[in-house]
Design a protein around this motif. Structure first.
Motif, PDB file in Angstrom:
ATOM      1  N   GLU A 265       0.876  -1.179   0.000  1.00  0.00           N
ATOM      2  CA  GLU A 265       0.000   0.000   0.000  1.00  0.00           C
ATOM      3  C   GLU A 265       0.907   1.221   0.000  1.00  0.00           C
ATOM      4  OE1 GLU A 265      -3.596  -0.301   2.851  1.00  0.00           O
ATOM      5  OE2 GLU A 265      -2.038  -1.585   3.706  1.00  0.00           O
ATOM      6  N   ILE A 266       0.488   2.268  -0.665  1.00  0.00           N
ATOM      7  CA  ILE A 266       1.197   3.548  -0.605  1.00  0.00           C
ATOM      8  C   ILE A 266       0.213   4.542   0.011  1.00  0.00           C
ATOM      9  CG2 ILE A 266       2.394   5.365  -1.890  1.00  0.00           C
ATOM     10  CD1 ILE A 266       3.870   2.837  -2.319  1.00  0.00           C
ATOM     11  N   LEU A 267       0.582   5.053   1.184  1.00  0.00           N
ATOM     12  CA  LEU A 267      -0.357   5.890   1.930  1.00  0.00           C
ATOM     13  C   LEU A 267       0.225   7.273   2.184  1.00  0.00           C
ATOM     14  CD1 LEU A 267      -1.499   3.314   4.648  1.00  0.00           C
ATOM     15  CD2 LEU A 267      -2.493   3.707   2.386  1.00  0.00           C
ATOM     16  N   ASP A 277      -2.463   5.778  -7.452  1.00  0.00           N
ATOM     17  CA  ASP A 277      -1.311   5.068  -8.036  1.00  0.00           C
ATOM     18  C   ASP A 277      -0.409   6.060  -8.753  1.00  0.00           C
ATOM     19  OD1 ASP A 277      -1.485   2.530  -7.197  1.00  0.00           O
ATOM     20  OD2 ASP A 277      -2.038   1.639  -9.142  1.00  0.00           O
ATOM     21  N   GLY A 278       0.890   5.963  -8.512  1.00  0.00           N
ATOM     22  CA  GLY A 278       1.832   6.863  -9.178  1.00  0.00           C
ATOM     23  C   GLY A 278       2.202   8.065  -8.329  1.00  0.00           C
ATOM     24  N   SER A 279       1.449   8.317  -7.240  1.00  0.00           N
ATOM     25  CA  SER A 279       1.808   9.436  -6.364  1.00  0.00           C
ATOM     26  C   SER A 279       2.738   8.948  -5.256  1.00  0.00           C
ATOM     27  CB  SER A 279       0.569  10.033  -5.702  1.00  0.00           C
ATOM     28  OG  SER A 279      -0.359  10.403  -6.681  1.00  0.00           O
ATOM     29  N   ASN A 280       3.557   9.869  -4.767  1.00  0.00           N
ATOM     30  CA  ASN A 280       4.491   9.506  -3.699  1.00  0.00           C
ATOM     31  C   ASN A 280       3.773   9.369  -2.364  1.00  0.00           C
ATOM     32  OD1 ASN A 280       6.497   9.738  -5.571  1.00  0.00           O
ATOM     33  ND2 ASN A 280       7.161  11.778  -4.907  1.00  0.00           N
ATOM     34  N   GLY A 281       4.247   8.433  -1.571  1.00  0.00           N
ATOM     35  CA  GLY A 281       3.685   8.255  -0.243  1.00  0.00           C
ATOM     36  C   GLY A 281       4.519   7.256   0.538  1.00  0.00           C
ATOM     37  N   GLU A 282       4.000   6.887   1.707  1.00  0.00           N
ATOM     38  CA  GLU A 282       4.735   5.950   2.557  1.00  0.00           C
ATOM     39  C   GLU A 282       4.380   4.514   2.170  1.00  0.00           C
ATOM     40  OE1 GLU A 282       3.987   6.487   6.748  1.00  0.00           O
ATOM     41  OE2 GLU A 282       4.934   4.572   7.261  1.00  0.00           O
ATOM     42  N   LEU A 283       5.413   3.698   2.045  1.00  0.00           N
ATOM     43  CA  LEU A 283       5.212   2.285   1.720  1.00  0.00           C
ATOM     44  C   LEU A 283       4.736   1.555   2.973  1.00  0.00           C
ATOM     45  CD1 LEU A 283       5.654  -0.066  -0.356  1.00  0.00           C
ATOM     46  CD2 LEU A 283       7.971  -0.261   0.579  1.00  0.00           C
ATOM     47  N   VAL A 284       3.618   0.837   2.837  1.00  0.00           N
ATOM     48  CA  VAL A 284       3.069   0.070   3.955  1.00  0.00           C
ATOM     49  C   VAL A 284       2.962  -1.382   3.485  1.00  0.00           C
ATOM     50  CG1 VAL A 284       1.038  -0.231   5.425  1.00  0.00           C
ATOM     51  CG2 VAL A 284       1.866   2.074   4.890  1.00  0.00           C
ATOM     52  N   LEU A 285       3.519  -2.302   4.252  1.00  0.00           N
ATOM     53  CA  LEU A 285       3.606  -3.695   3.803  1.00  0.00           C
ATOM     54  C   LEU A 285       2.951  -4.650   4.786  1.00  0.00           C
ATOM     55  CD1 LEU A 285       7.360  -3.688   2.664  1.00  0.00           C
ATOM     56  CD2 LEU A 285       5.363  -3.868   1.164  1.00  0.00           C
ATOM     57  N   THR A 286       2.320  -5.657   4.233  1.00  0.00           N
ATOM     58  CA  THR A 286       1.720  -6.726   5.031  1.00  0.00           C
ATOM     59  C   THR A 286       2.333  -8.047   4.583  1.00  0.00           C
ATOM     60  OG1 THR A 286      -0.349  -5.517   5.250  1.00  0.00           O
ATOM     61  CG2 THR A 286      -0.467  -7.904   5.559  1.00  0.00           C
ATOM     62  N   LEU A 296       0.905  -7.037  10.131  1.00  0.00           N
ATOM     63  CA  LEU A 296      -0.134  -6.378   9.333  1.00  0.00           C
ATOM     64  C   LEU A 296       0.229  -4.913   9.108  1.00  0.00           C
ATOM     65  CD1 LEU A 296      -3.468  -7.591  11.015  1.00  0.00           C
ATOM     66  CD2 LEU A 296      -2.313  -8.556   8.997  1.00  0.00           C
ATOM     67  N   ARG A 297       0.114  -4.472   7.895  1.00  0.00           N
ATOM     68  CA  ARG A 297       0.182  -3.046   7.528  1.00  0.00           C
ATOM     69  C   ARG A 297       1.320  -2.308   8.254  1.00  0.00           C
ATOM     70  NH1 ARG A 297      -5.298  -0.020   7.217  1.00  0.00           N
ATOM     71  NH2 ARG A 297      -4.476   0.718   5.239  1.00  0.00           N
ATOM     72  N   TYR A 298       2.518  -2.759   8.005  1.00  0.00           N
ATOM     73  CA  TYR A 298       3.679  -2.175   8.672  1.00  0.00           C
ATOM     74  C   TYR A 298       4.060  -0.838   8.048  1.00  0.00           C
ATOM     75  CZ  TYR A 298       8.123  -1.685  11.008  1.00  0.00           C
ATOM     76  OH  TYR A 298       9.154  -1.203  11.771  1.00  0.00           O
ATOM     77  N   ARG A 299       4.112   0.179   8.880  1.00  0.00           N
ATOM     78  CA  ARG A 299       4.479   1.519   8.414  1.00  0.00           C
ATOM     79  C   ARG A 299       5.997   1.578   8.268  1.00  0.00           C
ATOM     80  NH1 ARG A 299      -0.009   5.224   9.220  1.00  0.00           N
ATOM     81  NH2 ARG A 299       1.426   6.649   8.174  1.00  0.00           N
ATOM     82  N   THR A 300       6.495   1.458   7.025  1.00  0.00           N
ATOM     83  CA  THR A 300       7.951   1.390   6.821  1.00  0.00           C
ATOM     84  C   THR A 300       8.629   2.744   6.982  1.00  0.00           C
ATOM     85  OG1 THR A 300       7.883   1.878   4.458  1.00  0.00           O
ATOM     86  CG2 THR A 300       7.654  -0.444   5.100  1.00  0.00           C
ATOM     87  N   LYS A 301       7.869   3.833   6.828  1.00  0.00           N
ATOM     88  CA  LYS A 301       8.422   5.198   6.833  1.00  0.00           C
ATOM     89  C   LYS A 301       9.247   5.477   5.585  1.00  0.00           C
ATOM     90  CE  LYS A 301       7.346   6.344  11.244  1.00  0.00           C
ATOM     91  NZ  LYS A 301       6.704   7.573  11.686  1.00  0.00           N
ATOM     92  N   ASP A 302       9.316   4.519   4.667  1.00  0.00           N
ATOM     93  CA  ASP A 302      10.052   4.739   3.420  1.00  0.00           C
ATOM     94  C   ASP A 302       9.113   5.344   2.390  1.00  0.00           C
ATOM     95  OD1 ASP A 302      12.613   3.823   4.146  1.00  0.00           O
ATOM     96  OD2 ASP A 302      11.917   1.747   3.984  1.00  0.00           O
ATOM     97  N   LEU A 303       9.610   6.370   1.690  1.00  0.00           N
ATOM     98  CA  LEU A 303       8.779   7.066   0.712  1.00  0.00           C
ATOM     99  C   LEU A 303       9.073   6.557  -0.692  1.00  0.00           C
ATOM    100  CD1 LEU A 303       9.293  10.672   2.102  1.00  0.00           C
ATOM    101  CD2 LEU A 303       7.346   9.164   2.500  1.00  0.00           C
ATOM    102  N   THR A 304       8.025   6.259  -1.441  1.00  0.00           N
ATOM    103  CA  THR A 304       8.183   5.774  -2.808  1.00  0.00           C
ATOM    104  C   THR A 304       6.845   5.942  -3.524  1.00  0.00           C
ATOM    105  OG1 THR A 304       8.852   3.890  -4.160  1.00  0.00           O
ATOM    106  CG2 THR A 304       7.607   3.377  -2.168  1.00  0.00           C
ATOM    107  N   LEU A 324      12.666   7.071  -2.214  1.00  0.00           N
ATOM    108  CA  LEU A 324      12.916   8.496  -2.425  1.00  0.00           C
ATOM    109  C   LEU A 324      13.430   9.156  -1.158  1.00  0.00           C
ATOM    110  CD1 LEU A 324       9.570   9.079  -4.308  1.00  0.00           C
ATOM    111  CD2 LEU A 324      11.827   9.093  -5.361  1.00  0.00           C
ATOM    112  N   GLY A 325      13.242   8.503  -0.046  1.00  0.00           N
ATOM    113  CA  GLY A 325      13.704   9.078   1.211  1.00  0.00           C
ATOM    114  C   GLY A 325      12.967   8.407   2.340  1.00  0.00           C
ATOM    115  N   ARG A 326      13.327   8.766   3.547  1.00  0.00           N
ATOM    116  CA  ARG A 326      12.591   8.236   4.697  1.00  0.00           C
ATOM    117  C   ARG A 326      11.787   9.378   5.287  1.00  0.00           C
ATOM    118  NH1 ARG A 326      13.259   3.397   6.739  1.00  0.00           N
ATOM    119  NH2 ARG A 326      12.629   4.045   8.805  1.00  0.00           N
ATOM    120  N   ALA A 327      10.553   9.065   5.622  1.00  0.00           N
ATOM    121  CA  ALA A 327       9.707  10.091   6.214  1.00  0.00           C
ATOM    122  C   ALA A 327      10.438  10.719   7.404  1.00  0.00           C
ATOM    123  CB  ALA A 327       8.380   9.482   6.641  1.00  0.00           C
ATOM    124  N   ASP A 328      11.255   9.912   8.109  1.00  0.00           N
ATOM    125  CA  ASP A 328      11.981  10.403   9.280  1.00  0.00           C
ATOM    126  C   ASP A 328      13.178  11.274   8.959  1.00  0.00           C
ATOM    127  OD1 ASP A 328      10.282   8.945  10.723  1.00  0.00           O
ATOM    128  OD2 ASP A 328      11.699   7.410  11.346  1.00  0.00           O
TER     129      ASP A 328
END
Lengths: 430, 139
Positions: A265-267, A277-286, A296-304, A324-328
């Motif tokens: 998910e990109i949130l 789809d195609g917009s930048n956001g935080e990668l969230v993985l399950t 479940l729905r791990y907030r990676t803080k990685d932007l892509t 693209l970077g880390r939210a942090d």
């Protein structure tokens, strides 16, 4: 051309079906075995049987790094302890580390995914794979190690550092592929140059798997040119098995994520709502195929962002843009949001700039960039140095909208990194 | 020595830099014949030397981690009398030779002084100045 053709070229409908089934099983296991998740699911009123499609993932709770820390050491374990065969931890620079457990099934799955990744870059049985990542609690080295062995490569578990020995290993055993951080790859290139070794002629290394730190396309090109090889971007995080979550194929145009094992998910990092789809956001993985510690729905803080076009390689699993970077990592100067990667992208595109740089934040409205110059650009003419400095200042100002103070340094002045590089030095006191 | 070669070393404006460079040259047994320091307000500069063994000086500095380079400069003989420097500079102006950097060097016999100049097109400058009857180093 595929390690596992059936899995890698699965059609969209079958993939959704597989994902839905695996997601339901994952939620079932967490509901039964992990009180933390049972409580969260109960509070939102979702039962495992409510999972009817992948869209239902939006009804599930997020998991954050803080959740992992609060449940340290084994609060998120979904199997009996004796079923666990491996513990990894993820860096605990702020407070307690995060503990990640693997069953034998989980180790086998992770190795299988890494084997797919390496195979799609052209690595084969007979290749000699020198692993220059840190072995130990960090997952980075071991998971690629297993994947390469699964392919039938000869694996040299060199670990990072001791660059002279690394070069001897490459020469003595004819290393054809390496696994390395981008900062160490650049440092390796400078050592080879100093020793008069031309990697294109004197070494056989033709592939580099470069990961563990985000880096830009400009840095990749620099690594490829200096070392005379193809550099492939690999992405992973210990919480999601380690490396091999997403990897570039031969086309190097984004990283395939194995969607039979993860839901992407990109949130929006602030609202937690999905972005188009195609917009930048935080990668969230399950995780979809993990036994010991599903997440479940791990907030990676990685932007892509998700790349929607079909990849020419024929793999159906969607790709993400390189991180693209880390939210942090974002910092604010004069009210402008700045990511270190934007600065790196500009620096690495300028001729006369060497590999090493540092970003110093001393107050809320000033930023100093220390840049090592390429010793080949120094011709004794001070005006050439002044114009290089002006070029760096202007191009950075154009990109980050704040005029930085640029200091030119002699090559070798800044600390070298034989591991993860420290690029941002923040000495501001709030 | 056919051409006059000048050694340039990159330097950040930090205390002790010249000391480190000159110590490195001294340890290698290199004699410094002339020195000039150029700094900028941007915090860096270049230190320029004429030495008795340019190649050894360059390789020694590079081995010790300094960023250095050699480039050719013009050495213009100065008359030891009032107006000596004026004569030279007026000829440079007349021939539209723009000076990027200049300093003075006294040769090994301690009896002749030269104005060292960095110019864009050294060969062109050399020919023009010879036509004017100027004595260039090496004589």
């Amino acid at each position: 051309m595929y390690w596992n053709k059936e899995a890698e070229t699965i059609d969209a409908a079958s993939l959704r079906e597989l994902q839905t089934e695996r997601l339901r099983k994952t939620v079932e296991s967490l509901y039964e075995n992990v009180p933390f998740y049972r409580k969260k699911l109960d509070s939102t009123g979702v039962k495992p049987s409510d999972i009817k499609s992948t869209a239902d993932i939006r009804r599930l709770p997020f998991t954050t790094r803080e959740d992992l820390r609060e449940n340290f050491p084994d609060g998120l374990l979904a199997v009996k302890k004796e079923q666990v065969v491996r513990l990894h931890t993820s860096s605990g620079t702020t407070g307690k580390p995060k503990a990640i457990f693997f069953s034998q099934h989980d180790i086998d799955t992770a190795s299988e995914l890494v084997a797919r990744c390496l195979y799609m870059t052209g690595l084969r049985k007979g290749d000699i794979f020198q692993n220059m990542m840190t072995y130990g609690l960090f997952t980075g080295a071991l998971m690629l190690h297993y994947g390469a062995e699964k392919l039938g490569c000869l694996v040299i578990p060199a670990g990072p550092g001791n660059t002279a020995r690394q070069i001897s290993l490459m020469q003595d055993f004819g290393t054809t592929a390496i696994h390395i951080t981008p900062s160490y790859a650049l440092y390796l290139a400078s050592v080879l140059q100093k020793q008069g070794i031309d990697p294109k002629k004197d070494l056989k290394v033709r592939k580099a798997y470069v990961g563990a730190e985000p880096y830009t396309e400009e840095t990749r090109k620099k690594i490829e040119t200096l070392l005379g090889l193809d550099a492939y971007n690999c992405y992973g995080l210990s919480e999601m098995n380690g490396p091999g979550v997403a990897f570039e194929c031969e086309y190097k145009n984004g990283l395939h994520i194995w969607e039979d094992n993860f839901i992407i998910e990109i949130l929006d990092p602030v609202t937690g709502e999905p972005v188009p789809d195609g917009s930048n956001g935080e990668l969230v993985l399950t995780t979809l195929n993990r036994e010991a510690m599903p997440i479940l729905r791990y907030r990676t803080k990685d932007l892509t962002r998700v790349l929607t076009e079909q990849c020419p390689c024929g793999r159906t699993h969607r790709r993400i843009h390189s991180i693209l970077g880390r939210a942090d990592d974002m910092f604010i100067i004069k009210g402008v949001n700045i990511y270190p990667q934007e600065i790196e992208r500009v620096l690495m595109s300028i001729k006369g700039v060497a590999e090493n740089y540092q970003i110093h934040l001393e107050s809320l409205d000033s930023i100093t960039i220390k840049v090592e110059i390429d010793s080949n650009m120094f011709d004794g003419r001070i005006e050439h140095l002044v114009s290089l400095r002006n070029e760096i200042t202007e191009k950075l100002k154009h990109e980050i909208l704040v005029k930085p103070n640029v200091e030119l340094l002699e090559p070798g002045t800044l600390p070298i990194s034989e591991g993860k590089a420290v690029r941002v030095i923040d000495t501001r006191t709030m | 020595m056919n051409a006059l070669r000048q050694l340039s070393v990159f330097a950040e404006n930090k205390p002790g830099k010249i000391e480190k460079i000159t110590k490195t040259l001294a340890d290698a047994g290199i004699n410094i014949l002339a020195i000039s320091i150029t700094t900028t307000t941007e915090g860096f500069g270049a230190i320029k030397f004429i030495v008795d063994n340019s190649d050894l000086a360059l390789s020694t500095l590079k081995q010790n981690g300094f960023t250095a380079t050699l480039n050719e400069v013009l050495g213009i003989r100065l008359q030891d009398k009032p107006g000596g420097l004026y004569n030279v500079t007026s000829l440079l102006t007349k021939n539209s030779i723009n000076i990027e950097n200049a300093h003075v060097f006294v040769d090994g016999h301690r009896d002749k002084a030269y104005l060292l100049v960095e110019v864009d097109d050294i060969e062109d400058a050399r020919q023009r100045l010879r036509k004017e009857g100027i004595v260039l180093y090496p004589e």
